[in-house]
Design a protein around this motif. Sequence first.
Motif, mmCIF file in Angstrom:
data_model
loop_
_atom_site.group_PDB
_atom_site.id
_atom_site.type_symbol
_atom_site.label_atom_id
_atom_site.label_comp_id
_atom_site.label_asym_id
_atom_site.label_seq_id
_atom_site.Cartn_x
_atom_site.Cartn_y
_atom_site.Cartn_z
ATOM 1 N N LEU A 48 37.372 40.562 39.568
ATOM 2 C CA LEU A 48 38.377 40.345 38.521
ATOM 3 C C LEU A 48 39.376 41.493 38.498
ATOM 4 O O LEU A 48 40.590 41.269 38.366
ATOM 5 N N ILE A 49 38.879 42.713 38.639
ATOM 6 C CA ILE A 49 39.770 43.882 38.646
ATOM 7 C C ILE A 49 40.742 43.804 39.817
ATOM 8 O O ILE A 49 41.952 43.985 39.658
ATOM 9 N N VAL A 50 40.223 43.499 41.002
ATOM 10 C CA VAL A 50 41.086 43.415 42.190
ATOM 11 C C VAL A 50 42.081 42.272 42.051
ATOM 12 O O VAL A 50 43.265 42.416 42.377
ATOM 13 N N LYS A 51 41.624 41.146 41.538
ATOM 14 C CA LYS A 51 42.517 40.002 41.357
ATOM 15 C C LYS A 51 43.661 40.338 40.411
ATOM 16 O O LYS A 51 44.822 39.967 40.656
ATOM 17 N N ASN A 52 43.365 41.050 39.326
ATOM 18 C CA ASN A 52 44.399 41.425 38.367
ATOM 19 C C ASN A 52 45.394 42.406 38.978
ATOM 20 O O ASN A 52 46.610 42.320 38.730
ATOM 21 N N VAL A 53 44.902 43.346 39.773
ATOM 22 C CA VAL A 53 45.794 44.295 40.444
ATOM 23 C C VAL A 53 46.689 43.556 41.431
ATOM 24 O O VAL A 53 47.897 43.810 41.505
ATOM 25 N N ALA A 54 46.121 42.625 42.176
ATOM 26 C CA ALA A 54 46.899 41.853 43.141
ATOM 27 C C ALA A 54 47.969 41.015 42.434
ATOM 28 O O ALA A 54 49.123 40.957 42.878
ATOM 29 N N ALA A 55 47.586 40.366 41.344
ATOM 30 C CA ALA A 55 48.536 39.526 40.609
ATOM 31 C C ALA A 55 49.681 40.359 40.044
ATOM 32 O O ALA A 55 50.858 39.956 40.118
ATOM 33 N N ASP A 56 49.360 41.517 39.493
ATOM 34 C CA ASP A 56 50.400 42.388 38.943
ATOM 35 C C ASP A 56 51.322 42.895 40.047
ATOM 36 O O ASP A 56 52.545 42.949 39.875
ATOM 37 N N THR A 57 50.743 43.232 41.188
ATOM 38 C CA THR A 57 51.542 43.704 42.314
ATOM 39 C C THR A 57 52.489 42.626 42.812
ATOM 40 O O THR A 57 53.669 42.877 43.067
ATOM 41 N N MET A 58 51.996 41.410 42.946
ATOM 42 C CA MET A 58 52.824 40.321 43.444
ATOM 43 C C MET A 58 53.926 39.944 42.454
ATOM 44 O O MET A 58 54.987 39.463 42.858
ATOM 45 N N SER A 59 53.676 40.160 41.186
ATOM 46 C CA SER A 59 54.713 39.849 40.188
ATOM 47 C C SER A 59 55.848 40.869 40.219
ATOM 48 O O SER A 59 56.986 40.553 39.865
ATOM 49 N N LYS A 60 55.534 42.072 40.686
ATOM 50 C CA LYS A 60 56.533 43.144 40.700
ATOM 51 C C LYS A 60 57.079 43.435 42.101
ATOM 52 O O LYS A 60 58.243 43.829 42.241
ATOM 53 N N ALA A 61 56.261 43.280 43.097
ATOM 54 C CA ALA A 61 56.673 43.613 44.474
ATOM 55 C C ALA A 61 56.110 42.598 45.461
ATOM 56 O O ALA A 61 55.226 42.927 46.256
ATOM 57 N N PRO A 62 56.601 41.359 45.428
ATOM 58 C CA PRO A 62 56.062 40.314 46.313
ATOM 59 C C PRO A 62 56.214 40.627 47.792
ATOM 60 O O PRO A 62 55.470 40.096 48.617
ATOM 61 N N SER A 63 57.140 41.509 48.150
ATOM 62 C CA SER A 63 57.332 41.844 49.556
ATOM 63 C C SER A 63 56.146 42.609 50.140
ATOM 64 O O SER A 63 56.025 42.741 51.363
ATOM 65 N N LEU A 64 55.266 43.112 49.273
ATOM 66 C CA LEU A 64 54.082 43.834 49.748
ATOM 67 C C LEU A 64 52.981 42.887 50.254
ATOM 68 O O LEU A 64 52.004 43.344 50.849
ATOM 69 N N ALA B 278 46.376 34.234 47.948
ATOM 70 C CA ALA B 278 46.256 33.220 46.892
ATOM 71 C C ALA B 278 47.402 33.328 45.899
ATOM 72 O O ALA B 278 47.920 32.311 45.410
ATOM 73 N N ALA B 279 47.823 34.558 45.595
ATOM 74 C CA ALA B 279 48.908 34.775 44.632
ATOM 75 C C ALA B 279 50.260 34.311 45.158
ATOM 76 O O ALA B 279 51.184 34.054 44.382
ATOM 77 N N ARG B 280 50.380 34.184 46.477
ATOM 78 C CA ARG B 280 51.631 33.712 47.080
ATOM 79 C C ARG B 280 51.519 32.246 47.494
ATOM 80 O O ARG B 280 52.073 31.807 48.497
ATOM 81 N N ASN B 281 50.769 31.470 46.725
ATOM 82 C CA ASN B 281 50.620 30.025 46.907
ATOM 83 C C ASN B 281 49.801 29.641 48.137
ATOM 84 O O ASN B 281 49.866 28.496 48.603
ATOM 85 N N GLY B 282 49.036 30.587 48.650
ATOM 86 C CA GLY B 282 48.192 30.297 49.790
ATOM 87 C C GLY B 282 46.777 29.941 49.374
ATOM 88 O O GLY B 282 46.479 29.790 48.181
ATOM 89 N N PRO B 283 45.883 29.815 50.325
ATOM 90 C CA PRO B 283 44.493 29.439 50.030
ATOM 91 C C PRO B 283 43.707 30.611 49.463
ATOM 92 O O PRO B 283 44.121 31.771 49.558
ATOM 93 N N SER B 284 42.564 30.288 48.894
ATOM 94 C CA SER B 284 41.605 31.310 48.475
ATOM 95 C C SER B 284 40.296 31.003 49.189
ATOM 96 O O SER B 284 40.093 29.883 49.679
ATOM 97 N N TRP B 285 39.443 31.985 49.281
ATOM 98 C CA TRP B 285 38.160 31.793 49.955
ATOM 99 C C TRP B 285 37.159 32.795 49.388
ATOM 100 O O TRP B 285 37.524 33.767 48.736
ATOM 101 N N GLU B 286 35.891 32.526 49.622
ATOM 102 C CA GLU B 286 34.837 33.434 49.180
ATOM 103 C C GLU B 286 34.771 34.620 50.137
ATOM 104 O O GLU B 286 34.601 34.446 51.343
ATOM 105 N N VAL B 287 34.933 35.813 49.596
ATOM 106 C CA VAL B 287 34.907 37.021 50.419
ATOM 107 C C VAL B 287 33.505 37.622 50.424
ATOM 108 O O VAL B 287 32.927 37.899 49.375
ATOM 109 N N GLU B 288 32.964 37.799 51.614
ATOM 110 C CA GLU B 288 31.687 38.492 51.737
ATOM 111 C C GLU B 288 31.914 39.981 51.512
ATOM 112 O O GLU B 288 32.872 40.555 52.031
ATOM 113 N N THR B 289 31.045 40.598 50.741
ATOM 114 C CA THR B 289 31.153 42.024 50.475
ATOM 115 C C THR B 289 29.843 42.726 50.813
ATOM 116 O O THR B 289 28.839 42.089 51.112
#
Length: 357
Positions: free
Chosen positions: A72-88, A164-175
């Motif tokens: 959840l933490i990583v997802k929120n950071v990714a979403a915030d980043t894409m909202s401000k700097a989608p070129s990343l 996923a934040a750029r309208n692409g697929p999501s998948w289960e990430v092994e950690t």
Amino acid sequence: MPTSRIYWRLHSLQQHFKSEASLPLNLAMATGSKLFLSLFLQLLSILFLFNPTNAQGLKIGFYEKSCPKVELIVKNVAADTMSKAPSLAGALLRMFFHDCFVRGCDGSILLDSPTNQSEKDAFPNLSLRGYQIIDRAKAEIEKECPGVVSCSDILALIARDIVAARNGPSWEVETGRRDGNVSIITDAFQNLPGPGFNISQLITRFQQKGLSVKDLAVLSAGHTLGVSHCFSFSNRLYNFTGKGINNDADPTLDPNYVAKLKVKCKPADTTTIVEMDPGSFSTFDNDYYKLVTKRRGLFQSDATLLDNAETKAYVELHAIQKESFFQDFGVSMVKMGRIGVLTGIQGEIRKVCSKVN
């Protein structure tokens, strides 16, 4: 099993064997071989568990108990980043790719070097951006569960979430990855496929990493996100044959596209950037395949996908079919995420992603 318990069990078994050995021969035989076999098998099982090469590997939900909010933490950071700097988006996706292809997915791409001799200092990695996003996610996770989540796992999760934040697929990430503590500049040159690779070179490099021809066709579409500097493909626009003729362009590149690129990219241009997927560079879609079929793939490594029957068939099919490509992309990303991982007691969990503990 905690280390202290392992050593206690080993010590207990050692005492059993010592006691057994001290018995008179007839009494020892009377105890039977079953006890000896049982104790021996227990010892082997403990040594097996303690051996880092056989340690707990990657799995979905590795941090379910030790750090349940990590995704959840990583997802929120990714979403915030894409909202401000989608070129990343493209840069962060490439960062995971470049990490896994060099020493495996161990976060070695993130390490700094006081002498500028780490992987990130290699020429192919100088255009990578977004290290601060990994650092931000790591800092927030450390507040929640210090010393638990590896930087290499954060990089794998970020790659999934920005797609996923750029309208692409999501998948289960092994950690369950652990971080390496070695990062050498020359490793990048020796392991990363280059933009000028032909199809044979690409297939060989991917197979060296345990990836198939299909994985090559699938993962190449990561170029649907991001930008590139002119110098990465200018050889296709000017003096392609090396005869010193500036109008000598790569004949496999659409002439109309060549003309447009030359407007933006002058000879010896080292600063200008262009979209790898014009008009759609910040959206994850199948437009990449459409461009390649039209001979508008930016790099030679894109164009050469048409030089192999299997990759060509995949490109042509998915230029018109998006759904199966999205599914395939998640599968290939999981496969790539398994390259050379460190698990168990190998490596470390870095406190700061840019330096070893």
